[in-house]
Design a protein around this motif. Structure first.
Motif, short mmCIF file in Angstrom:
data_model
loop_
_atom_site.label_atom_id
_atom_site.label_comp_id
_atom_site.label_asym_id
_atom_site.label_seq_id
_atom_site.Cartn_x
_atom_site.Cartn_y
_atom_site.Cartn_z
N THR B 490 0.77 -1.13 -0.02
CA THR B 490 -0.09 0.04 -0.12
C THR B 490 0.81 1.31 -0.12
O THR B 490 0.74 2.18 -0.73
CB THR B 490 -1.12 -0.16 1.15
OG1 THR B 490 -1.77 -1.04 1.23
CG2 THR B 490 -1.83 1.08 1.25
N ALA B 491 2.23 1.32 0.82
CA ALA B 491 2.73 2.29 0.75
C ALA B 491 3.48 2.70 -0.55
O ALA B 491 3.73 3.75 -1.05
CB ALA B 491 3.67 2.25 2.05
N LEU B 492 3.88 1.15 -0.88
CA LEU B 492 5.03 1.17 -2.34
C LEU B 492 4.01 1.98 -3.56
O LEU B 492 4.39 2.74 -4.26
CB LEU B 492 5.36 0.06 -2.53
CG LEU B 492 6.52 -0.18 -3.59
CD1 LEU B 492 7.79 0.76 -3.25
CD2 LEU B 492 6.79 -1.59 -3.66
N ALA B 494 1.46 3.91 -3.15
CA ALA B 494 1.20 5.41 -3.18
C ALA B 494 2.44 6.22 -3.48
O ALA B 494 2.17 7.11 -4.15
CB ALA B 494 0.75 5.65 -1.53
N ALA B 495 3.44 5.51 -3.11
CA ALA B 495 4.71 6.27 -3.51
C ALA B 495 5.01 6.29 -5.18
O ALA B 495 5.23 7.33 -5.90
CB ALA B 495 6.00 5.50 -2.99
N ALA B 498 2.45 8.89 -6.63
CA ALA B 498 2.97 10.15 -6.39
C ALA B 498 4.01 10.38 -7.40
O ALA B 498 4.17 11.55 -7.66
CB ALA B 498 3.17 10.33 -4.99
N LEU B 499 4.82 9.48 -7.40
CA LEU B 499 6.37 9.97 -8.00
C LEU B 499 6.03 9.73 -9.49
O LEU B 499 6.77 10.28 -10.55
CB LEU B 499 7.59 9.20 -7.71
CG LEU B 499 7.96 9.32 -6.17
CD1 LEU B 499 9.26 8.55 -5.96
CD2 LEU B 499 7.76 10.56 -6.01
#
Lengths: 514, 514
Positions: B490-492, B494-495, B498-499
């Motif tokens: 989930t965090a990856l 989101a990253a 974003a990028l």
């Protein structure tokens, strides 16, 4: 008994009479120490929130608990406590007994929009465990100290599954029957927890090789508001960006670390140490670099400048390099190799056998001395950084010069600015500075904040990290934000929003959501 | 000249006659090798997209370029190329001359919704550089090989600022005048780049201590669609989660690594090696573990099982532990200490002095042999993992058993399944398996895919990583997705969003956006 306002054990605090003697070493300080603050004198506002009955048994609104969970243990925390200034105590202190409790607390806090500040040993020196405002309905300090067990030991792989709330000594006690040790001894060892070390990327006592807790981690278990993250136990992996490295250093802002599998070592059976003196600091740095680049991996390779050596009773006016080796086989040959490398830079053998012990006992005593000086309205604090060898000489010189200038300007009198290298790498070193200066009673906090801002600017200007092992917390945020690549901040913010969508976890540290 | 369809240099490919001899070692293979595929026989569709005139000079649609940038160098890539099956060649191959070009290419690709596949040496063995579909208008292979310079050397800190597109030998050539080395020698060294190593968390030749490129990184410079990320050069830091560790292993999905400051070492002047034989594999594992936990840090600590030792000409029917030390001071005492530890587990000295050299030359020759076997329609591929010492014995046994069963079922004949440990840690080891089996002409790809799926299931079931140093790519995604904690995914994700908000970067690897 732990001190609620200062470092460590109440019984080990410096007595008033010694405080006065310490204060007399600095010019113009008051003749009497500030009184030790008393819980009963504090006027805490009533708790703004209440937990549901189902969580009542693990939560408390006891005044002493709220007071002692308000701050960490920085100089500025001690000063504020001495003046009875608890800016924003937590409304509730929770002691989860298990992971289920952590999940229930996070769920409730999310629904109620309560800020959750994860709390290990509370030894943060960077404002890591205090709430500094926001739109939350209240603040809950999540004290993990009941999660204090070594759950499983794997002696074959030399690893253990450990709950995050265990304090250093209790962890080592539980490992000792296996002949194993985590061998991670930060200065705060007695008063800090595994979870705190992991969340802040703590640095241990050992000067080379495995300096940070990061390298001792096989896997992490983390409770986040959107679920539990548990990485696999692996000795090494190349499967995508490391999941653990996102949570290491996340300072409670991405989740609550509840368990880790950590790498252990056999307890060392051989030790040897020596101390080498250098008249010139540049020679001492060159000698330290030679050892750091030798591949010898000393357990201790601590360079004390002349002032620091004097202060800790390890020196005689010279700069001192403390060298030590530990292992499960004889280490004296390694020590001799390292010493030879160091001596080649105009070094000479220290004639005192016990320089390392002098330094070490002074090192462990220092936080108590700091509190005593704070009671005398002196300014006494440390800060630390790291940079590459090509830059470290100029950096140390610039910090010394500008810190002394800031002290002179802000305190109207000269102060002491000492430096030691706590950790060394083949490519650089981690300088650690101590500032001691006469403050003005009632103005200590703003005076230190001004000095700290001045030296932090020097670090940023020199491309040196704002923290090698003390973490970012709230105090380092302005400089951390400038050090951290903006694009990485974008990724980190996205991760924060994804894992903590209601922004309840330790608000104010690391990254501002959205 | 580099081979467009197989490993390495065209001139070093195995001649047809030797292919036939190799094929004769396996039962039931065809008598003649598949012909070496020719570019002129390929029917590539025309490029679906065209770059604007401003980018024309750095882009090509040359057929040979497109063909050679279609795949990496896995067995399945070779097989597909042998059959002229280029599923989806890039429409364009771009050779940026500088970072500005990379930025312009990413900007254009974002606007045009063109997939960008970063390409270093193209030696991926996990489907890391091929496009496998999606909604993109076209595919651009971003070949970074023109960014091939060492920009700056800091001999004091032993570090260098290096462009990501430099190949291993050219990097070492540029460092040699300084007496320094990165000392990172993956098997692909000749045919892979620094940027590729960083993006895939490559493992070097050395068996202990600094195994992955990760530990050799001071800072990274990464071009993302939302801006440039550049971390500070630091020997160590505890300031938040490591920015570099997010990009290390990001496999081109988060950004294009263009530069890194890397840690160097003095070139070793002393070397010593020996080989120890064990009749029993369990003894050999115990011996290897003893050395790995000794703190001696051998540069080579490679355990070959009996089959692997035989195959590489290093053995005589026994399991072989290759031990080696390197340094800038004499290392023979260290070698003796390590050898003593190993011999204590029913080991005996190898009577051949050159076992390490035999193994090493066989090791470097192996990918060419693999291609030769592929031409004979044999199945010949490797896979690797890592797990803790308490689990490694059972894991190796299970992989051997299930891989042999899968080969027997799928190939209808027995195959060879060998194992070596490429890297060892105090808490575990990285087993590396070689499978050689008779394939059926025309079915090689599906047969290998079935075997690979079977062994990957074994790894997952045993909690062993799907890759220790080959990366995830597209081939490992199903198992990586199950290994990776969902919360971290989930965090990856989101990253990634974003990028790379327009999802142009190496689509299909690591994480599925949104």
């Amino acid at each position: 008994m732990r001190s609620w306002w200062g470092w460590g054990h109440v019984a080990e605090a410096v007595p008033d009479q010694e405080c006065v003697q310490l204060g007399a070493l600095l010019p113009g300080l008051p003749g009497q120490p500030l009184p030790v603050p008393r819980i009963e004198d504090l006027g805490l506002p009533p708790s703004a929130i209440a937990v549901p009955a189902s969580l009542d048994a693990i939560c408390t609104t006891d005044k002493a608990e709220r007071a002692s969970h308000t701050y960490g243990k920085a100089y500025r925390d001690t000063v504020r406590a001495l003046y009875g200034r608890l800016d924003r105590s937590p409304d509730i202190v929770a002691y989860p007994q298990n992971e289920g409790d952590v999940v229930r607390l996070l769920d409730w806090a999310g629904d109620a929009h309560v800020a959750v500040v994860p709390y290990g040993g509370g030894s943060s020196v960077v404002g890591g465990v205090e709430y500094r405002g926001g739109d939350h309905t209240g603040v809950l300090s999540l004290d993990l100290s009941k999660l204090d067990s070594v759950i499983e030991v794997d002696p074959v792989s030399r690893a253990a599954r450990v709950q995050a709330g265990v304090f250093g000594p209790a962890l080592e006690d539980q490992l000792k029957p296996y002949g194993l040790t985590l061998r991670h001894f930060p200065q705060s060892f007695e008063f800090s927890t595994l979870g705190g070390w992991l969340a802040t990327r703590a640095g241990g006592h050992y000067a080379t090789l495995y300096t940070h807790i990061d390298d001792l981690v096989e896997s992490l278990r983390v409770i986040t508001p959107v679920g539990v993250s548990e990485s696999w136990r692996l000795p090494g992996s190349g499967a995508g960006p490391s999941p653990d490295r996102l949570f290491l250093g996340s300072e409670g802002a991405l989740g609550v670390i509840t368990e880790a599998w950590v790498r252990l070592q056999n307890r060392p059976t051989h030790k040897a140490s020596t101390a080498i003196l250098f008249s010139d600091f540049a020679d001492a740095v060159a000698a330290t670099k030679a050892v750091a680049q030798s591949g010898l991996h000393p357990s201790n390779c601590r360079l004390l400048d002349a002032g620091e050596a004097q202060l800790s009773g390890a020196g005689d006016g010279a700069n001192v390099l403390l060298l030590g080796f530990e292992g499960t086989a004889p280490v004296s040959a390694l020590l001799e190799q390292a010493a030879e490398l160091a001596l080649a830079h105009r070094g000479r053998r220290h004639d005192r056998e016990n320089a390392t012990e002098s330094w070490r006992s002074s090192f462990l005593r220092m936080p108590y001395i700091r509190d005593a000086l704070a009671r005398m309205s002196a300014i006494a604090e440390t800060f630390e950084t790291a940079t590459t060898w090509n830059a470290v000489g100029d950096l140390v010189e610039a910090v010394r010069t500008e810190a002394k200038a800031a002290v002179q300007e802000i305190c109207g009198a000269p102060g002491m600015v000492n430096c030691r290298f706590t950790h060394v790498y083949p490519d650089g070193a981690a300088p650690y500075f101590t500032v001691i200066a006469p403050g003005r009673r009632g103005s200590e906090l703003s005076m230190w904040d001004e000095i700290k801002a001045a030296v932090s600017e020097v670090l940023n200007r020199h491309g040196a990290t704002i923290t090698h092992h003390h973490a970012v917390g709230r105090d380092h945020r302005p400089w951390y934000d400038r050090q951290r690549p903006d694009v990485f901040a974008t990724a980190l913010r996205a991760a924060k929003n994804a894992l903590d969508p209601r922004n309840i976890l330790n608000p104010g540290v690391l990254v501002t959501p959205r």
